[in-house]
Motif scaffolding. Structure first.
Motif, PDB file in Angstrom:
ATOM      1  N   MET A 212     -20.549 -11.738  12.165  1.00 22.42           N
ATOM      2  CA  MET A 212     -19.159 -11.626  12.619  1.00 22.42           C
ATOM      3  C   MET A 212     -18.319 -10.964  11.527  1.00 22.42           C
ATOM      4  SD  MET A 212     -16.534 -14.613  13.881  1.00 22.42           S
ATOM      5  CE  MET A 212     -17.539 -14.951  15.336  1.00 22.42           C
ATOM      6  N   ILE A 213     -17.438 -10.065  11.940  1.00 26.52           N
ATOM      7  CA  ILE A 213     -16.588  -9.361  10.987  1.00 26.52           C
ATOM      8  C   ILE A 213     -15.442 -10.273  10.553  1.00 26.52           C
ATOM      9  CG2 ILE A 213     -15.051  -7.397  10.681  1.00 26.52           C
ATOM     10  CD1 ILE A 213     -16.778  -5.860  12.651  1.00 26.52           C
ATOM     11  N   ASP A 214     -15.248 -10.397   9.247  1.00 28.11           N
ATOM     12  CA  ASP A 214     -14.225 -11.269   8.677  1.00 28.11           C
ATOM     13  C   ASP A 214     -12.847 -10.598   8.789  1.00 28.11           C
ATOM     14  OD1 ASP A 214     -12.527 -12.187   6.187  1.00 28.11           O
ATOM     15  OD2 ASP A 214     -14.013 -13.759   6.536  1.00 28.11           O
ATOM     16  N   VAL A 215     -11.866 -11.336   9.302  1.00 28.22           N
ATOM     17  CA  VAL A 215     -10.524 -10.789   9.499  1.00 28.22           C
ATOM     18  C   VAL A 215      -9.871 -10.432   8.160  1.00 28.22           C
ATOM     19  CG1 VAL A 215      -8.203 -11.296  10.362  1.00 28.22           C
ATOM     20  CG2 VAL A 215     -10.200 -11.988  11.682  1.00 28.22           C
ATOM     21  N   GLN A 216     -10.095 -11.254   7.143  1.00 28.66           N
ATOM     22  CA  GLN A 216      -9.525 -10.971   5.834  1.00 28.66           C
ATOM     23  C   GLN A 216     -10.066  -9.654   5.276  1.00 28.66           C
ATOM     24  OE1 GLN A 216      -7.138 -11.945   4.119  1.00 28.66           O
ATOM     25  NE2 GLN A 216      -7.534 -11.222   2.044  1.00 28.66           N
ATOM     26  N   ARG A 217     -11.349  -9.375   5.511  1.00 32.70           N
ATOM     27  CA  ARG A 217     -11.909  -8.109   5.033  1.00 32.70           C
ATOM     28  C   ARG A 217     -11.321  -6.923   5.790  1.00 32.70           C
ATOM     29  NH1 ARG A 217     -17.881 -10.880   4.805  1.00 32.70           N
ATOM     30  NH2 ARG A 217     -17.520 -12.050   2.860  1.00 32.70           N
ATOM     31  N   LEU A 218     -11.038  -7.122   7.068  1.00 33.80           N
ATOM     32  CA  LEU A 218     -10.347  -6.073   7.826  1.00 33.80           C
ATOM     33  C   LEU A 218      -8.958  -5.817   7.249  1.00 33.80           C
ATOM     34  CD1 LEU A 218     -11.206  -6.856  11.563  1.00 33.80           C
ATOM     35  CD2 LEU A 218     -12.122  -5.036  10.119  1.00 33.80           C
ATOM     36  N   ARG A 219      -8.283  -6.892   6.855  1.00 37.81           N
ATOM     37  CA  ARG A 219      -6.960  -6.759   6.242  1.00 37.81           C
ATOM     38  C   ARG A 219      -7.052  -5.948   4.948  1.00 37.81           C
ATOM     39  NH1 ARG A 219      -4.434 -10.607   2.685  1.00 37.81           N
ATOM     40  NH2 ARG A 219      -2.174 -10.227   2.496  1.00 37.81           N
ATOM     41  N   VAL A 220      -8.089  -6.191   4.169  1.00 38.79           N
ATOM     42  CA  VAL A 220      -8.273  -5.446   2.919  1.00 38.79           C
ATOM     43  C   VAL A 220      -8.542  -3.973   3.224  1.00 38.79           C
ATOM     44  CG1 VAL A 220      -9.749  -5.167   0.892  1.00 38.79           C
ATOM     45  CG2 VAL A 220      -9.045  -7.455   1.619  1.00 38.79           C
ATOM     46  N   LEU A 221      -9.405  -3.700   4.194  1.00 37.54           N
ATOM     47  CA  LEU A 221      -9.700  -2.311   4.557  1.00 37.54           C
ATOM     48  C   LEU A 221      -8.442  -1.603   5.050  1.00 37.54           C
ATOM     49  CD1 LEU A 221     -11.765  -0.042   4.998  1.00 37.54           C
ATOM     50  CD2 LEU A 221     -12.146  -0.964   7.302  1.00 37.54           C
ATOM     51  N   ARG A 222      -7.627  -2.301   5.815  1.00 34.41           N
ATOM     52  CA  ARG A 222      -6.374  -1.706   6.304  1.00 34.41           C
ATOM     53  C   ARG A 222      -5.462  -1.334   5.135  1.00 34.41           C
ATOM     54  NH1 ARG A 222      -1.908  -4.969   9.885  1.00 34.41           N
ATOM     55  NH2 ARG A 222      -0.568  -3.197  10.443  1.00 34.41           N
ATOM     56  N   ALA A 223      -5.402  -2.184   4.118  1.00 39.53           N
ATOM     57  CA  ALA A 223      -4.587  -1.893   2.937  1.00 39.53           C
ATOM     58  C   ALA A 223      -5.140  -0.697   2.167  1.00 39.53           C
ATOM     59  CB  ALA A 223      -4.518  -3.124   2.033  1.00 39.53           C
ATOM     60  N   VAL A 224      -6.462  -0.601   2.074  1.00 39.88           N
ATOM     61  CA  VAL A 224      -7.082   0.545   1.402  1.00 39.88           C
ATOM     62  C   VAL A 224      -6.728   1.831   2.143  1.00 39.88           C
ATOM     63  CG1 VAL A 224      -9.292   1.652   0.880  1.00 39.88           C
ATOM     64  CG2 VAL A 224      -8.961  -0.780   0.370  1.00 39.88           C
ATOM     65  N   ALA A 225      -6.793   1.798   3.467  1.00 47.97           N
ATOM     66  CA  ALA A 225      -6.446   2.984   4.262  1.00 47.97           C
ATOM     67  C   ALA A 225      -4.979   3.348   4.080  1.00 47.97           C
ATOM     68  CB  ALA A 225      -6.754   2.715   5.734  1.00 47.97           C
ATOM     69  N   GLU A 226      -4.122   2.342   4.024  1.00 47.87           N
ATOM     70  CA  GLU A 226      -2.681   2.591   3.906  1.00 47.87           C
ATOM     71  C   GLU A 226      -2.321   3.169   2.544  1.00 47.87           C
ATOM     72  OE1 GLU A 226       1.560   0.104   4.069  1.00 47.87           O
ATOM     73  OE2 GLU A 226      -0.327  -0.877   4.620  1.00 47.87           O
ATOM     74  N   HIS A 227      -2.934   2.655   1.472  1.00 44.65           N
ATOM     75  CA  HIS A 227      -2.540   3.044   0.119  1.00 44.65           C
ATOM     76  C   HIS A 227      -3.422   4.129  -0.490  1.00 44.65           C
ATOM     77  CE1 HIS A 227       0.472  -0.128  -0.185  1.00 44.65           C
ATOM     78  NE2 HIS A 227      -0.395  -0.929   0.415  1.00 44.65           N
ATOM     79  N   GLY A 228      -4.576   4.395   0.119  1.00 42.99           N
ATOM     80  CA  GLY A 228      -5.398   5.505  -0.340  1.00 42.99           C
ATOM     81  C   GLY A 228      -6.229   5.250  -1.574  1.00 42.99           C
ATOM     82  N   SER A 229      -6.235   4.016  -2.072  1.00 38.89           N
ATOM     83  CA  SER A 229      -7.073   3.701  -3.237  1.00 38.89           C
ATOM     84  C   SER A 229      -7.293   2.204  -3.310  1.00 38.89           C
ATOM     85  CB  SER A 229      -6.431   4.198  -4.540  1.00 38.89           C
ATOM     86  OG  SER A 229      -5.453   3.299  -5.003  1.00 38.89           O
ATOM     87  N   PHE A 230      -8.378   1.803  -3.978  1.00 37.76           N
ATOM     88  CA  PHE A 230      -8.664   0.385  -4.156  1.00 37.76           C
ATOM     89  C   PHE A 230      -7.622  -0.264  -5.075  1.00 37.76           C
ATOM     90  CE2 PHE A 230     -13.457  -0.105  -3.057  1.00 37.76           C
ATOM     91  CZ  PHE A 230     -13.252   0.615  -1.876  1.00 37.76           C
ATOM     92  N   ASN A 231      -7.228   0.458  -6.125  1.00 38.65           N
ATOM     93  CA  ASN A 231      -6.289  -0.111  -7.092  1.00 38.65           C
ATOM     94  C   ASN A 231      -4.929  -0.396  -6.453  1.00 38.65           C
ATOM     95  OD1 ASN A 231      -8.190  -0.045  -9.113  1.00 38.65           O
ATOM     96  ND2 ASN A 231      -7.445   1.852 -10.051  1.00 38.65           N
ATOM     97  N   ARG A 232      -4.398   0.577  -5.709  1.00 43.03           N
ATOM     98  CA  ARG A 232      -3.085   0.385  -5.078  1.00 43.03           C
ATOM     99  C   ARG A 232      -3.165  -0.684  -3.992  1.00 43.03           C
ATOM    100  NH1 ARG A 232      -2.734   6.036  -5.976  1.00 43.03           N
ATOM    101  NH2 ARG A 232      -3.479   6.516  -3.858  1.00 43.03           N
ATOM    102  N   ALA A 233      -4.274  -0.718  -3.252  1.00 44.28           N
ATOM    103  CA  ALA A 233      -4.448  -1.770  -2.240  1.00 44.28           C
ATOM    104  C   ALA A 233      -4.508  -3.139  -2.914  1.00 44.28           C
ATOM    105  CB  ALA A 233      -5.720  -1.521  -1.440  1.00 44.28           C
ATOM    106  N   ALA A 234      -5.168  -3.220  -4.060  1.00 45.11           N
ATOM    107  CA  ALA A 234      -5.249  -4.492  -4.784  1.00 45.11           C
ATOM    108  C   ALA A 234      -3.858  -4.957  -5.198  1.00 45.11           C
ATOM    109  CB  ALA A 234      -6.150  -4.336  -6.007  1.00 45.11           C
ATOM    110  N   GLY A 235      -3.030  -4.027  -5.694  1.00 39.46           N
ATOM    111  CA  GLY A 235      -1.672  -4.384  -6.085  1.00 39.46           C
ATOM    112  C   GLY A 235      -0.845  -4.880  -4.911  1.00 39.46           C
ATOM    113  N   ALA A 236      -0.993  -4.240  -3.752  1.00 38.88           N
ATOM    114  CA  ALA A 236      -0.237  -4.655  -2.573  1.00 38.88           C
ATOM    115  C   ALA A 236      -0.683  -6.016  -2.061  1.00 38.88           C
ATOM    116  CB  ALA A 236      -0.381  -3.605  -1.475  1.00 38.88           C
ATOM    117  N   LEU A 237      -1.976  -6.311  -2.202  1.00 34.74           N
ATOM    118  CA  LEU A 237      -2.527  -7.573  -1.705  1.00 34.74           C
ATOM    119  C   LEU A 237      -2.518  -8.693  -2.739  1.00 34.74           C
ATOM    120  CD1 LEU A 237      -5.621  -6.095   0.190  1.00 34.74           C
ATOM    121  CD2 LEU A 237      -3.538  -7.023   1.234  1.00 34.74           C
ATOM    122  N   LEU A 238      -2.077  -8.370  -3.967  1.00 36.86           N
ATOM    123  CA  LEU A 238      -2.095  -9.338  -5.075  1.00 36.86           C
ATOM    124  C   LEU A 238      -3.522  -9.798  -5.367  1.00 36.86           C
ATOM    125  CD1 LEU A 238       1.070 -11.489  -4.216  1.00 36.86           C
ATOM    126  CD2 LEU A 238       0.904  -9.457  -5.666  1.00 36.86           C
TER     127      LEU A 238
END
Length: 303
Positions: A1-27
């Motif tokens: 089963m696909i984890d919803v939290q991981r989908l949230r992380v992938l969505r942030a990566v797509a929105e910010h264009g990098s792992f580092n910026r997505a990490a900052g947005a997600l704390l």
């Protein structure tokens, strides 16, 4: 089963264009983001993101998952708002509306609604259609008064949660010129006949239409004033700043201006309601929608 939290992380990566910026947005730490994406890829059996020196690019499975993540997030937001509504001490209704619709179309319907349902705690939010649709989809608004010009209504087939578009009226755009203008006695004309005039813009979408029309007609649009309020635009026309293109619903009668029809095919604003497609429709949203669809369209200033 696909984890919803991981989908949230992938969505942030797509929105910010990098792992580092997505990490900052997600704390989160970049390492935690990388671990979430790796776990998602193991579950899926396919890569979802490709890292390079220029950032992160989603694969086709990754893009599909982001679309699913957006739909799931909107569904969860809608459920949360629905639970808040059901557990509130008083029934609540939130309606979003664009400015001229809220000023000219909504008051009479709201008066009928409030008289019939005094128990409802009513909230009205000013919002343009492109912002109102996500609000209704996510449950921040129970319905929205919206419009569109050319093309389809502001709903996307197949999008989840789905929205319904309920047409209310056609709102043709009219030319408004100062009283005494050289063409003020014409019953109708084409905007191309005003190619030498300075224009007063009352809405960014109207400006986009005018610029397309000017390009097709072979002239350059000369803007003398730009506003986000049709009433203000008409006062500027009355002052002699220029001419303007105003939706009929927003026309304000004035002895200093003349309203002229545009020759067919005349530009038209299509006004309607955005409602969420639910298994259990919101009873008060339906009641306000009925009040809006039953009410007569307002009379605008006659040319």
């Amino acid at each position: 089963m696909i984890d919803v939290q991981r989908l949230r992380v992938l969505r942030a990566v797509a929105e910010h264009g990098s792992f580092n910026r997505a990490a900052g947005a997600l704390l989160l730490t970049p390492s935690a983001v990388s671990q979430h994406i790796a776990a998602l890829e193991r579950t899926l059996g396919h890569p979802v993101a490709v890292r390079s020196t220029r950032g992160v690019t989603l694969t086709e499975p990754g893009r599909l998952l982001v679309e699913a993540a957006e739909a799931i997030s909107a569904e969860l937001d809608q459920v949360r708002h629905e639970i808040d509504r059901l557990t509130a001490p008083r029934p609540r209704l939130t309606v979003a509306t664009f400015t001229s619709g809220g000023r000219h179309l909504l008051p009479a319907a709201l008066a009928r609604f409030v008289a019939a349902h005094p128990e409802v705690e009513l909230t009205v939010l000013e919002s343009e259609p492109e912002a109102a649709a996500p609000m209704v989809r996510g449950g921040a608004a129970d319905l929205a008064l919206a419009y569109h010009f050319d093309g389809p209504p502001p709903v996307r087939p197949g999008e989840r949660p789905a929205l319904d578009w309920v047409p209310l009226m056609e709102d043709p755009l009219r030319l408004v010129v100062p009283r005494g203008h050289r063409l003020a006695d014409r019953p109708s004309l084409s905007p191309a006949e005003l190619s030498a005039e300075r224009w007063v813009i009352g809405c960014l979408k109207t400006e986009a239409y005018l610029r397309r029309y000017a390009e097709l007609a072979g002239f350059e649009l000369r803007v003398g004033a730009s506003t986000t309020d049709y009433f203000f635009a008409q006062t500027l026309v009355a002052a002699g700043v220029g001419v303007s293109l105003i939706p009929q619903v927003s026309l304000a009668p004035s002895p200093q201006t003349t309203v002229i029809h545009i020759n067919p095919p005349s530009p038209t604003r299509h006004i309607g309601l955005l409602l969420p497609r639910r298994r259990r429709p919101h009873p008060y949203a339906q009641a306000l929608a009925e009040a809006l669809t039953a009410g007569p369209a307002p009379r605008a200033a006659a040319p």
